[in-house]
Scaffold this motif. Structure first.
Motif, PDB file in Angstrom:
ATOM      1  N   ARG A   1     -19.128  -0.704  -5.910  1.00 55.42           N
ATOM      2  CA  ARG A   1     -19.184  -1.619  -4.755  1.00 55.42           C
ATOM      3  C   ARG A   1     -17.870  -2.357  -4.519  1.00 55.42           C
ATOM      4  N   ALA A   2     -17.198  -2.699  -5.595  1.00 56.23           N
ATOM      5  CA  ALA A   2     -15.932  -3.435  -5.445  1.00 56.23           C
ATOM      6  C   ALA A   2     -14.898  -2.575  -4.721  1.00 56.23           C
ATOM      7  N   ILE A   3     -14.811  -1.298  -5.106  1.00 51.68           N
ATOM      8  CA  ILE A   3     -13.843  -0.402  -4.469  1.00 51.68           C
ATOM      9  C   ILE A   3     -14.237  -0.131  -3.022  1.00 51.68           C
ATOM     10  N   LEU A   4     -15.518   0.139  -2.791  1.00 46.19           N
ATOM     11  CA  LEU A   4     -15.975   0.429  -1.429  1.00 46.19           C
ATOM     12  C   LEU A   4     -15.766  -0.779  -0.520  1.00 46.19           C
ATOM     13  N   HIS A   5     -16.030  -1.958  -1.049  1.00 45.07           N
ATOM     14  CA  HIS A   5     -15.825  -3.180  -0.255  1.00 45.07           C
ATOM     15  C   HIS A   5     -14.354  -3.314   0.122  1.00 45.07           C
ATOM     16  N   TYR A   6     -13.479  -3.037  -0.812  1.00 42.38           N
ATOM     17  CA  TYR A   6     -12.044  -3.130  -0.526  1.00 42.38           C
ATOM     18  C   TYR A   6     -11.627  -2.111   0.519  1.00 42.38           C
ATOM     19  N   LEU A   7     -12.103  -0.883   0.369  1.00 38.68           N
ATOM     20  CA  LEU A   7     -11.742   0.172   1.320  1.00 38.68           C
ATOM     21  C   LEU A   7     -12.141  -0.190   2.746  1.00 38.68           C
ATOM     22  N   HIS A   8     -13.282  -0.849   2.882  1.00 42.07           N
ATOM     23  CA  HIS A   8     -13.791  -1.158   4.222  1.00 42.07           C
ATOM     24  C   HIS A   8     -13.306  -2.483   4.790  1.00 42.07           C
ATOM     25  N   THR A   9     -12.884  -3.402   3.935  1.00 45.19           N
ATOM     26  CA  THR A   9     -12.591  -4.752   4.443  1.00 45.19           C
ATOM     27  C   THR A   9     -11.180  -5.250   4.148  1.00 45.19           C
ATOM     28  N   ALA A  10     -10.411  -4.588   3.304  1.00 46.27           N
ATOM     29  CA  ALA A  10      -9.059  -5.063   2.982  1.00 46.27           C
ATOM     30  C   ALA A  10      -8.216  -5.151   4.249  1.00 46.27           C
ATOM     31  N   PRO A  11      -7.480  -6.248   4.427  1.00 42.48           N
ATOM     32  CA  PRO A  11      -6.629  -6.371   5.612  1.00 42.48           C
ATOM     33  C   PRO A  11      -5.579  -5.263   5.664  1.00 42.48           C
ATOM     34  N   VAL A  12      -5.318  -4.776   6.851  1.00 43.44           N
ATOM     35  CA  VAL A  12      -4.288  -3.749   7.032  1.00 43.44           C
ATOM     36  C   VAL A  12      -3.305  -4.202   8.103  1.00 43.44           C
ATOM     37  N   PHE A  13      -2.079  -3.723   7.987  1.00 44.28           N
ATOM     38  CA  PHE A  13      -1.067  -4.029   8.991  1.00 44.28           C
ATOM     39  C   PHE A  13      -1.361  -3.302  10.294  1.00 44.28           C
ATOM     40  N   SER A  14      -1.040  -3.914  11.389  1.00 42.60           N
ATOM     41  CA  SER A  14      -0.970  -3.194  12.656  1.00 42.60           C
ATOM     42  C   SER A  14       0.298  -2.346  12.615  1.00 42.60           C
ATOM     43  N   GLU A  15       0.550  -1.546  13.630  1.00 45.77           N
ATOM     44  CA  GLU A  15       1.758  -0.721  13.631  1.00 45.77           C
ATOM     45  C   GLU A  15       3.009  -1.586  13.612  1.00 45.77           C
ATOM     46  N   ASP A  16       3.014  -2.665  14.403  1.00 53.69           N
ATOM     47  CA  ASP A  16       4.166  -3.573  14.389  1.00 53.69           C
ATOM     48  C   ASP A  16       4.337  -4.216  13.019  1.00 53.69           C
ATOM     49  N   GLY A  17       3.197  -4.574  12.396  1.00 53.91           N
ATOM     50  CA  GLY A  17       3.258  -5.170  11.067  1.00 53.91           C
ATOM     51  C   GLY A  17       3.840  -4.214  10.046  1.00 53.91           C
ATOM     52  N   LEU A  18       3.501  -2.939  10.163  1.00 56.19           N
ATOM     53  CA  LEU A  18       4.046  -1.934   9.253  1.00 56.19           C
ATOM     54  C   LEU A  18       5.560  -1.821   9.415  1.00 56.19           C
ATOM     55  N   TYR A  19       6.028  -1.791  10.657  1.00 52.05           N
ATOM     56  CA  TYR A  19       7.471  -1.694  10.889  1.00 52.05           C
ATOM     57  C   TYR A  19       8.191  -2.926  10.354  1.00 52.05           C
ATOM     58  N   LEU A  20       7.613  -4.103  10.585  1.00 50.84           N
ATOM     59  CA  LEU A  20       8.237  -5.327  10.112  1.00 50.84           C
ATOM     60  C   LEU A  20       8.341  -5.322   8.592  1.00 50.84           C
ATOM     61  N   ALA A  21       7.257  -4.944   7.932  1.00 51.63           N
ATOM     62  CA  ALA A  21       7.267  -4.882   6.471  1.00 51.63           C
ATOM     63  C   ALA A  21       8.268  -3.847   5.974  1.00 51.63           C
ATOM     64  N   SER A  22       8.334  -2.717   6.669  1.00 52.13           N
ATOM     65  CA  SER A  22       9.247  -1.645   6.282  1.00 52.13           C
ATOM     66  C   SER A  22      10.707  -2.086   6.403  1.00 52.13           C
ATOM     67  N   TYR A  23      11.051  -2.749   7.527  1.00 53.65           N
ATOM     68  CA  TYR A  23      12.425  -3.197   7.733  1.00 53.65           C
ATOM     69  C   TYR A  23      12.827  -4.273   6.730  1.00 53.65           C
ATOM     70  N   GLU A  24      11.867  -5.103   6.326  1.00 52.67           N
ATOM     71  CA  GLU A  24      12.195  -6.160   5.372  1.00 52.67           C
ATOM     72  C   GLU A  24      12.259  -5.622   3.951  1.00 52.67           C
ATOM     73  N   SER A  25      11.683  -4.443   3.734  1.00 49.65           N
ATOM     74  CA  SER A  25      11.790  -3.789   2.430  1.00 49.65           C
ATOM     75  C   SER A  25      13.116  -3.037   2.320  1.00 49.65           C
ATOM     76  N   GLU A  26      13.439  -2.309   3.383  1.00 45.19           N
ATOM     77  CA  GLU A  26      14.709  -1.584   3.440  1.00 45.19           C
ATOM     78  C   GLU A  26      15.300  -1.795   4.830  1.00 45.19           C
ATOM     79  N   SER A  27      16.457  -2.392   4.884  1.00 44.59           N
ATOM     80  CA  SER A  27      17.054  -2.835   6.155  1.00 44.59           C
ATOM     81  C   SER A  27      17.200  -1.693   7.159  1.00 44.59           C
ATOM     82  N   PRO A  28      17.150  -2.027   8.442  1.00 39.13           N
ATOM     83  CA  PRO A  28      17.340  -1.019   9.500  1.00 39.13           C
ATOM     84  C   PRO A  28      18.658  -0.282   9.316  1.00 39.13           C
ATOM     85  N   GLU A  29      18.640   1.032   9.614  1.00 39.51           N
ATOM     86  CA  GLU A  29      19.824   1.858   9.382  1.00 39.51           C
ATOM     87  C   GLU A  29      20.595   2.178  10.649  1.00 39.51           C
ATOM     88  N   ASN A  30      19.999   1.963  11.811  1.00 37.56           N
ATOM     89  CA  ASN A  30      20.688   2.270  13.070  1.00 37.56           C
ATOM     90  C   ASN A  30      20.360   1.209  14.098  1.00 37.56           C
TER      91      ASN A  30
END
Length: 482
Positions: free
Chosen positions: A442-471
């Motif tokens: 139940r703990a794993i299933l609950h996480y799979l269904h309810t864990a917060p996820v980034f929107s597409e913009d959130g993913l890009y923001l997190a990605s750029y802050e992890s590794e700086s933009p290259e172009n």
């Protein structure tokens, strides 16, 4: 190391075209035929309906019943089809005339009951329409009235059929409501995390803190696919949604707009639940990879999901496998070159090769045939598991569906397409009925269904802050997001 269960295609090599022999298929096959006749390729709709109706000396093949009931809805609503069946029963058995041939009626009665029972068991949601239940009761009333000796037995059997039907409908409704709640809960939090990378909450769990064993997570993903997605006969309802696609090809609709809207929502609820789950898993994988602040941690998450994907493949869970691969191939993840450089990725490239779209997904289709063969010869539920890549299944069925919906130049229905469509959908329904052999966590299933996820913009923001933009394009996007 990839496991290679008996009957399953090799994991590390791709068979050349022509090397893999087509495995024998179960379920409705090309042998479906009309009464006392050879297998057919086409016939008029009236003829096909005529041959659905049993007589004192004839009962249609089970394969024919499934194939026709599945695809006939492209041309005629189920309620109208059942009304036609009832009319033909009355006409053929002369139930409205006297004197009756009681010997003939007594041979016919159990057969029409059997047909109606098969219909309620295979496509129970057809009987959400009160007209359907009315037609069903009407034909039994006519037969029972003609045969007083067996009258009580007819009504007893009908009541049993209706009780089981009601139980199925209740379970299906519960399954649909459960899927809807999960999707609503997931979507309500998915867009709140655009700035999540810059100010992470003090108590934010990640997948490795919930489950660090790839095989266990693969089992729970399989549990979602088999139990949550197939709860309460959803596999049966899904088959109807696949065929109709939420569209009414026969051009009839509800007079009440509100009621029609509710029914339209219901018509594709399970298809949409599959799509939402696939998308959520993609974004969850991408979020888990982009979330850690340190490169080493991100690489560790990448390696973990590669192992999860491998275990999904070995289990036969191709839908979760493709969702994981898709999440890892999302641009915000794939651009993390320094992170990928830290990860051991040889197994990932093997998995990508297996799910390569080249040749109309030739490698995947080869693996799927192997899993299907293993399922047919399996002695345990563990070996029976086959969860196809759902989007590709829908695409395949869509093109078959178009062939079914288009009449031939002479006005006939392409029954050959009906049979092929029934084979594929029937196989999918069989796979959905496999009982999940893995215990629920139940703990794993609950996480799979309810864990917060980034929107597409959130993913890009997190990605750029992890590794700086290259172009410059990436720099401009990062600036806009900030």
């Amino acid at each position: 190391m990839f496991t290679t269960p008996s009957g399953f295609s090799p994991h590390l090599a791709c068979a050349e075209p022509g090397e893999e022999e087509e495995a024998p298929q179960e379920g409705p096959g090309p042998g479906a035929c009309l009464a006392d006749g050879p297998p057919i390729t086409s016939a008029s709709l009236d003829t096909l309906i005529q041959n659905l109706v049993p007589t004192a000396d004839y009962y249609p093949e089970k394969a024919y019943v499934f194939a026709f009931l599945l695809s006939a809805r492209l041309f005629i609503p189920p309620s109208e089809l059942l009304a036609r069946v009832c009319e033909l029963c009355i006409k053929q058995q002369q139930l409205d005339q006297s004197p009756l041939d009681m010997a003939k009626v007594r041979k016919f009665g159990p057969k029409i009951l059997q047909l109606l029972k098969e219909w309620t068991e295979t496509f129970p949601s057809d009987f959400r329409d009160e007209k359907m239940v009315g037609h069903l009761e009407d034909i039994i009333h006519r037969i029972a009235a003609c045969d007083e000796v067996q009258s009580v037995a007819y009504w007893k059997t009908l009541n049993q059929v209706l009780q089981k039907l009601n139980q199925r409908l209740v379970l299906m409704s519960q399954g649909e409501e459960s899927s809807l709640k999960v999707s609503v809960n997931a979507s309500s939090i998915s867009d709140k995390l655009v700035a999540f990378k810059t100010k992470p909450p003090p108590i934010q769990k990640d997948i490795l803190s919930i489950c660090n064993d790839p095989y266990t997570l693969a089992q729970q993903l399989t549990h979602v696919e088999l139990v949550r997605r197939g709860k309460g006969g959803v596999g049966q309802r899904l088959a109807e949604e696949i065929i109709t696609g939420g569209r009414s090809r026969h051009g009839r609709g509800e007079r009440d707009e509100g009621q029609r809207g509710r029914r339209e929502d219901r018509k594709t609820s399970n298809l949409e639940a599959y799509v939402r789950w696939f998308n959520r898993l993609c974004y969850l994988v991408a979020t888990e990879i982009c979330m850690p602040a340190k490169k080493k941690q991100r690489a560790q998450v990448i390696e973990f999901f590669i192992d999860v994907a491998r275990e999904c493949f070995n289990i036969g869970n191709f839908n979760s496998l493709m969702a994981i691969i898709s999440g890892m191939n999302m641009s915000p993840v794939s651009r993390l070159k320094k992170t990928w450089g830290k990860a051991k990725t040889a197994k990932f490239f093997i998995l990508e090769h297996q799910m390569d779209p080249t040749g109309n997904f030739y490698n995947y289709r080869t693996a799927l045939r192997g899993a299907a063969h293993r399922s047919r010869t399996a002695n345990s539920n563990r070996e029976k598991i086959v969860i196809p890549f759902f989007s590709l299944l829908i695409k395949d069925i869509y093109f078959l569906n178009e062939g079914c919906a288009n009449r031939l130049p002479n006005g006939h229905v392409n029954f050959e397409k009906f049979v092929e469509l029934a084979r594929q959908v029937g196989e999918f329904m069989t796979w959905k009925q496999v009982e999940c052999p893995f215990e629920e966590d139940r703990a794993i299933l609950h996480y799979l269904h309810t864990a917060p996820v980034f929107s597409e913009d959130g993913l890009y923001l997190a990605s750029y802050e992890s590794e700086s933009p290259e172009n410059q394009v990436e720099k401009d996007r990062w600036k806009a997001l900030r």
